[in-house]
Design a protein around this motif. Structure first.
Motif, PDB file in Angstrom:
ATOM      1  N   GLU A  23       0.866  -1.135   0.080  1.00 35.45           N
ATOM      2  CA  GLU A  23       0.057   0.088  -0.215  1.00 35.45           C
ATOM      3  C   GLU A  23       1.007   1.153  -0.013  1.00 35.45           C
ATOM      4  O   GLU A  23       1.391   1.632   1.141  1.00 35.45           O
ATOM      5  CB  GLU A  23      -0.925  -0.013   1.265  1.00 35.45           C
ATOM      6  CG  GLU A  23      -1.702   1.050   1.331  1.00 35.45           C
ATOM      7  CD  GLU A  23      -3.041   1.010   0.188  1.00 35.45           C
ATOM      8  OE1 GLU A  23      -3.612   2.498   0.151  1.00 35.45           O
ATOM      9  OE2 GLU A  23      -3.355  -0.042   0.049  1.00 35.45           O
ATOM     10  N   SER A  48      -1.496   3.946 -12.034  1.00 33.94           N
ATOM     11  CA  SER A  48      -2.836   2.925 -11.580  1.00 33.94           C
ATOM     12  C   SER A  48      -2.608   1.796 -12.768  1.00 33.94           C
ATOM     13  O   SER A  48      -3.074   0.937 -12.468  1.00 33.94           O
ATOM     14  CB  SER A  48      -3.932   3.650 -12.009  1.00 33.94           C
ATOM     15  OG  SER A  48      -4.076   4.740 -11.050  1.00 33.94           O
ATOM     16  N   THR A  51      -1.127  -1.289 -11.397  1.00 32.58           N
ATOM     17  CA  THR A  51      -1.729  -1.850 -10.147  1.00 32.58           C
ATOM     18  C   THR A  51      -2.447  -3.122 -10.649  1.00 32.58           C
ATOM     19  O   THR A  51      -2.344  -4.184  -9.967  1.00 32.58           O
ATOM     20  CB  THR A  51      -2.972  -1.122  -9.706  1.00 32.58           C
ATOM     21  OG1 THR A  51      -2.432  -0.003  -9.150  1.00 32.58           O
ATOM     22  CG2 THR A  51      -3.863  -1.801  -8.697  1.00 32.58           C
ATOM     23  N   ASN A  57      -0.696  -1.191  -4.843  1.00 31.49           N
ATOM     24  CA  ASN A  57      -1.743  -0.329  -4.481  1.00 31.49           C
ATOM     25  C   ASN A  57      -1.463   1.210  -4.293  1.00 31.49           C
ATOM     26  O   ASN A  57      -0.855   1.510  -3.249  1.00 31.49           O
ATOM     27  CB  ASN A  57      -2.654  -1.001  -3.534  1.00 31.49           C
ATOM     28  CG  ASN A  57      -3.930  -0.234  -3.387  1.00 31.49           C
ATOM     29  OD1 ASN A  57      -4.344   0.423  -4.333  1.00 31.49           O
ATOM     30  ND2 ASN A  57      -4.621  -0.409  -2.301  1.00 31.49           N
TER      31      ASN A  57
END
Length: 246
Positions: A23, A48, A51, A57
């Motif tokens: 994270e 993104s 991901t 993330n």
């Protein structure tokens, strides 16, 4: 029995740690269209896409560049941007480490009258930029940092320019032009200071180096020309000019 319980606890802690480690807290300064105030933007789209390919993330947080650097130094952020690639101050590289990825940006002086581009003759507090950028720009253009005023948003910079509280804005071309057009100012002059490659940085720590290696490997084949075509169009403008907005 005791060994089994210890093993389960250990695996639980390890699993929790690995989950947290993926994270990534990302501090980013508005830099439209690469990074917009609402949390959208081309750089965020780029990250993104990673991901889907990895277990990373990204938790994006919009903030000033000054705060982003402070949070990176304290290791409360795992990634910040956008940084002036290989051009930051020496003290930045004591705690920050940039990715190999970067995209060229044009940094311009912008004024309502082109006579203000002789910045060495300007009084203190007459050149505006965003928080965290004055020291870097002062070194690049070789003037005292006292000539600069730092504020938290481009909208505020543009308003101060319109009111005559600033003589010049010094910042990235695309984002500044976007803010000026949105403000309703019709008539401005610009002069290119130079090309500043923009990048992202991780903490200069063993964990940061591991993350840098991972992100560099993921971004190595990215085609900037294709992915950032909307932004790159701004770099094709002349080095200086007079812009009359419709």
């Amino acid at each position: 029995m005791r060994l089994a319980v210890i093993t389960i606890i250990y695996l639980f802690i390890l699993s929790s740690h690995l989950s947290y480690a993926q994270e990534l807290k990302v501090g980013i300064e508005p830099f439209p269209p690469l990074i917009n105030e609402d949390g959208s933007g081309l750089v965020l789209d780029m990250l993104s896409t990673l991901t889907a390919e990895t277990d990373l993330n990204f938790n994006f947080q919009i903030m000033t560049y000054a705060r982003a650097k402070k949070e990176l130094k304290s290791e409360r952020l795992q990634l910040i941007g956008l940084t002036p690639f290989q051009l930051e101050t020496k003290k930045f590289y004591q705690y920050g480490l940039e990715l190999d990825w970067h995209i060229d940006t044009c940094v311009d002086f912008v004024a309502l009258n082109d006579r203000y581009f002789d910045v060495e003759k300007l009084p203190d507090g007459s050149i505006g930029t965003l928080l965290g950028n004055a020291e870097f720009f002062a070194e690049i253009i070789n003037v005292s940092v006292d000539k600069f005023v730092e504020v938290s948003s481009l909208e505020q910079l543009v308003k101060m320019l319109a009111l005559g509280r600033l003589k010049v804005i010094l910042f990235e071309r695309a984002s500044t032009m976007t803010a000026i057009k949105a403000s309703g100012i019709k008539d401005i002059y610009y002069k290119n200071m130079g090309i500043v490659p923009a990048s992202l940085a991780v903490p200069n720590t063993p964990a940061g180096l591991i993350l840098k290696t991972k992100l560099d490997n993921l971004l190595i084949d990215l085609d900037n020309t294709a992915f950032f075509s909307e932004f790159i169009n701004y770099t094709s403008m002349a080095d200086s000019g007079h812009v009359i907005n419709q």
